[in-house]
Scaffold this active site. Structure first.
Site, PDB file in Angstrom:
ATOM      1  CB  SER A  33       7.700  -6.634  -7.059  1.00  0.00           C
ATOM      2  OG  SER A  33       7.902  -8.032  -7.227  1.00  0.00           O
ATOM      3  N   GLY A 103       6.830 -10.403   2.075  1.00  0.00           N
ATOM      4  CA  GLY A 103       6.595  -9.009   2.439  1.00  0.00           C
ATOM      5  C   GLY A 103       5.978  -8.834   3.810  1.00  0.00           C
ATOM      6  CD  GLU A 109       0.609 -11.802   0.923  1.00  0.00           C
ATOM      7  OE1 GLU A 109       1.318 -10.897   0.461  1.00  0.00           O
ATOM      8  OE2 GLU A 109       1.058 -12.930   1.209  1.00  0.00           O
TER       9      GLU A 109
END
Length: 233
Positions: A33, A103, A109
């Site tokens: 988010s 997520g 990442e």
């Protein structure tokens, strides 16, 4: 859908981080988010200033959002060095060690963070914890030998479950692997030790601990932003 109580904090962090973006940069776009707000802020700056930038995203969701907002994207197999990677975190302890991967994109990442000259983590104040683990620890595991890998984890005391998707099937990562969410133990006072132990198990692709040289910006409900640096190399 439940309203995010920290949405405005995330937007403020994103706008502040977007000020770091300069012409010619290759950006690493994280997932989640807070990263979503950063992507929106960068897209606005790109449009307003006709900024010459490119980006690579850590997940299909971030890639799709960036593309839809007009951010030029590079081939995710061809980048070598990233100028600035910006991402969020699920938990951060006082030593700025963190858990990421809520997520399901921890593998990608980490590659973006590893490849970046400057690594910035944006987090609202709720992500600051005294000891890591309450959120749970996601790890990415291979489909091949899945049951054997999970049995090994359980024998070592790492109890959890394979993550499910919204349709009730197994969650599949962008790399076609599974996510195993560890719920026991639920505290990690020495995450470096657990990280080394877990990575010794064949079939574990990546672990949700991030112990690296990063900058962390904490956003607070009162509008302040606290900026910290790990000091690690």
């Amino acid at each position: 859908m439940k309203k995010d109580p920290y949405l405005e904090v995330k937007k403020q962090l994103a706008l502040e981080a977007a000020n770091l973006v300069e012409p010619g940069m290759l950006l690493g776009l994280g997932s989640g988010s807070t990263s979503r707000e950063f992507i929106k802020a960068v897209a606005h700056k790109h449009k307003q200033e006709n900024l010459d930038i490119r980006a690579v995203a850590s997940s299909k969701e971030s890639h799709s959002l960036a593309k839809s907002l007009g951010i030029p994207l590079v081939d995710d197999e061809e980048f070598t060095e990233i100028d600035l990677a910006v991402d969020g975190a699920d938990e951060i302890d006082p030593q700025l060690r963190m858990i990421k991967g809520g997520g399901g994109a921890i593998f990608r990442e980490k590659i973006l963070l590893q490849s970046s000259r400057r690594r910035l983590i944006l987090a609202d104040e709720s992500k600051h914890v005294q000891v890591l683990g309450k959120f749970g620890l996601p790890i990415e595991i291979s489909p091949f030998g899945r049951s054997s890998i999970i049995a090994t984890l359980k024998n070592l005391g790492y109890l959890g479950n394979l993550r499910k998707n919204s349709h009730g099937g197994f969650f599949i990562t962008n790399n076609r692997n599974y996510i195993y969410d560890i719920h026991t133990p639920n505290v990690y006072p020495h995450p470096e030790e657990d990280l080394l132990k877990l990575l010794q198990i064949h079939g574990i692709i990546e672990v949700g601990f991030v112990i690296a040289s990063v900058e962390v910006w904490f956003g607070y409900a009162n509008g302040q932003i606290g900026k910290k640096n790990t000091g690690r190399v």
